[in-house]
Design an enzyme around this catalytic site. Structure first.
Site, mmCIF file in Angstrom:
data_model
loop_
_atom_site.group_PDB
_atom_site.id
_atom_site.type_symbol
_atom_site.label_atom_id
_atom_site.label_comp_id
_atom_site.label_asym_id
_atom_site.label_seq_id
_atom_site.Cartn_x
_atom_site.Cartn_y
_atom_site.Cartn_z
ATOM 1 N N PRO A 132 0.837 -1.200 0.000
ATOM 2 C CG PRO A 132 -0.825 -1.586 1.600
ATOM 3 C CD PRO A 132 0.494 -2.108 1.118
ATOM 4 C CB ILE A 161 2.232 -10.871 -3.225
ATOM 5 C CG1 ILE A 161 2.571 -9.584 -2.467
ATOM 6 C CG2 ILE A 161 3.480 -11.700 -3.485
ATOM 7 C CD1 ILE A 161 3.392 -8.576 -3.259
ATOM 8 C CD GLN A 342 -18.149 -2.294 -31.238
ATOM 9 O OE1 GLN A 342 -17.952 -2.410 -30.032
ATOM 10 N NE2 GLN A 342 -19.182 -1.638 -31.735
ATOM 11 C CB ILE A 343 -15.310 -8.253 -34.592
ATOM 12 C CG1 ILE A 343 -14.469 -7.127 -35.229
ATOM 13 C CG2 ILE A 343 -15.540 -9.385 -35.595
ATOM 14 C CD1 ILE A 343 -13.031 -7.516 -35.497
ATOM 15 C CG HIS A 344 -16.856 -12.131 -31.170
ATOM 16 N ND1 HIS A 344 -15.599 -11.823 -31.634
ATOM 17 C CD2 HIS A 344 -16.886 -13.486 -31.075
ATOM 18 C CE1 HIS A 344 -14.906 -12.932 -31.803
ATOM 19 N NE2 HIS A 344 -15.670 -13.959 -31.477
ATOM 20 N N GLY A 346 -23.023 -8.677 -29.715
ATOM 21 C CA GLY A 346 -23.578 -9.066 -28.421
ATOM 22 C C GLY A 346 -22.988 -10.338 -27.871
ATOM 23 C CD GLU A 369 6.302 -7.985 -14.191
ATOM 24 O OE1 GLU A 369 7.244 -7.698 -14.943
ATOM 25 O OE2 GLU A 369 5.922 -9.147 -13.978
ATOM 26 C CB THR A 371 0.882 2.137 -14.292
ATOM 27 O OG1 THR A 371 1.699 3.304 -14.032
ATOM 28 C CG2 THR A 371 0.401 1.546 -12.977
ATOM 29 C CD GLU A 373 -1.153 5.787 -16.565
ATOM 30 O OE1 GLU A 373 -1.991 5.865 -17.485
ATOM 31 O OE2 GLU A 373 -0.973 4.734 -15.898
#
Length: 391
Positions: A132, A161, A342-344, A346, A369, A371, A373
């Site tokens: 934390p 972990i 999107q291609i599939h 629903g 490992e 971010t 950013e």
């Protein structure tokens, strides 16, 4: 510090790669839904992985591993990334961020005691860095190690972990003193999971990557001998973390390429047979455009991973290139997975459909490992620093 990468011959590696590819596609892919539903890797798959040497493929041969270097490692990772990421997570820390700390920074005695058992899968090693308030930046560590007599006492808490509920050995990063002119004051200790005062919390309930277990780990006045200090040096921890994480970022990038390839393959297969108005949707130009974007991303990512791995092995770039590869490939995999859903249509939003699982699983790749950013800061800051040195 050990600075060279292991290596095996091309013929041996080609055999290993072919065996892993077959294992992934014939043994693991058909059971992905079982892994997801039960949130665990089946025992027979775990045993097979151990027998194939997958718990030690990146550990040098002198310590019982297969001895793959990073150029070879990423080829394997792209295959392992084609299926449930829980598979690679099962042995990823042994080969990667945990095992490499011992390979690179451990004393001869520490290597002799642990590496062969890690390579065989007898011991599951876990990399206990994140806590934390200290995730992508280890400089913020609060876990403390205090010298008591000839040994150390560790007090602190770790979070998220990987493999903690299964771990036999924790590599625990802890601060021994505030940073000063002599070093960072961050050390890393070898702490067997059975040591008194070590407590593993319940498994985290995550958005995705079912079967890849993570948990909090608490260290309550955990006493360890002097021999548990990796490298016998109080200041090796920060460098060990940064080196191991940088190498791991290339591996994560390779996994992302594997997941993106799978998303692409699922998309093409679906587009070829699914119809709208009696016409396969793969004949629609907008669907073809989405597939083209997926393919472009996969090919660019694959080339970038290979270039970054080569730069690592040749020791020409072990900082910026890993971050570039991880940033691009994990973001690319997220876009590829989104396009696959999107291609599939629903059906892509339904549990039990591969692209729905991939969509959830790849989201984590942009977080752990380091971010996205943090990768941008490493890349941008590193390039500016290089320019200043050249002035």
């Amino acid at each position: 510090m050990h600075t060279t990468e292991p290596d095996v011959g091309d013929d041996v590696f080609a055999t290993v790669l072919a065996q892993v590819s077959d294992f992934v596609r014939t043994r693991v892919v058909p059971r992905e839904e079982e892994i997801s539903e039960n949130d665990t890797i089946p025992d027979d798959i775990r045993t097979a992985a151990r027998e194939m040497g997958l718990f030690g493929y990146a550990i040098p041969q002198e310590w019982g591993g297969l001895g793959l270097n990073l150029v070879q490692d990423v080829e394997l990772a792209m295959e392992l990334g084609y299926t449930s990421l829980a598979l690679r997570s099962m042995f990823g820390t042994n080969n990667g961020i945990a095992g490499q700390v011992l390979v690179w920074f451990g004393t001869d005695e520490q290597k002799q005691r642990w590496l062969e058992r890690i390579a065989s899968g007898e011991v599951v090693a876990s990399f206990a860095l994140t806590e934390p308030g200290a995730g992508s930046n280890p400089a913020g560590l609060r876990t403390k190690a205090t010298r008591v007599g000839d040994g150390w006492v560790i007090q602190g808490e770790k979070r998220f972990i990987t493999n903690a509920p299964l771990a036999d050995l924790f590599l625990v990063f802890a601060r021994t003193r505030p940073a000063d002119e002599h070093g960072t004051g961050i050390a890393v200790f070898l702490v067997p999971a059975a040591t008194e005062g070590v407590t593993v919390g319940p498994k985290d309930r995550k958005m995705g990557q079912e079967g890849a277990w993570t948990a909090d780990v608490h260290f309550d006045n955990v006493a360890v001998p002097a021999s548990s200090l990796v490298g016998g040096n109080e200041d090796v921890g920060y460098r060990a973390a940064m080196t191991s994480l940088a190498r791991g970022r290339v591996q994560i990038a390779a996994l992302a390429v594997g997941q993106a390839q799978r998303a692409l393959d699922e998309s093409v297969a679906y587009a070829a047979v699914a119809t709208q108005g009696g016409q396969p949707i793969g004949e629609f130009q907008l669907v073809q455009a989405m597939i083209a974007d997926q393919q472009s991303g996969v090919m660019a990512g694959r080339a970038l991973v290979r270039e970054a791995a080569r730069a690592w092995v040749e020791n020409t770039d072990r900082r910026i290139a890993p971050s570039v590869a991880k940033l691009f490939c994990t973001e690319m995999a997220g876009r590829a997975a989104d396009l696959a859903v999107q291609i599939h249509g629903g059906s892509g939003y339904l549990r039990g459909v591969a692209v729905e699982r991939i969509y959830r699983d790849v989201r984590l790749l942009r977080l752990y490992e380091g971010t996205s950013e943090i990768q941008r800061l490493i890349i941008g800051g590193g390039l500016v620093a290089q320019a200043r040195k050249q002035r």
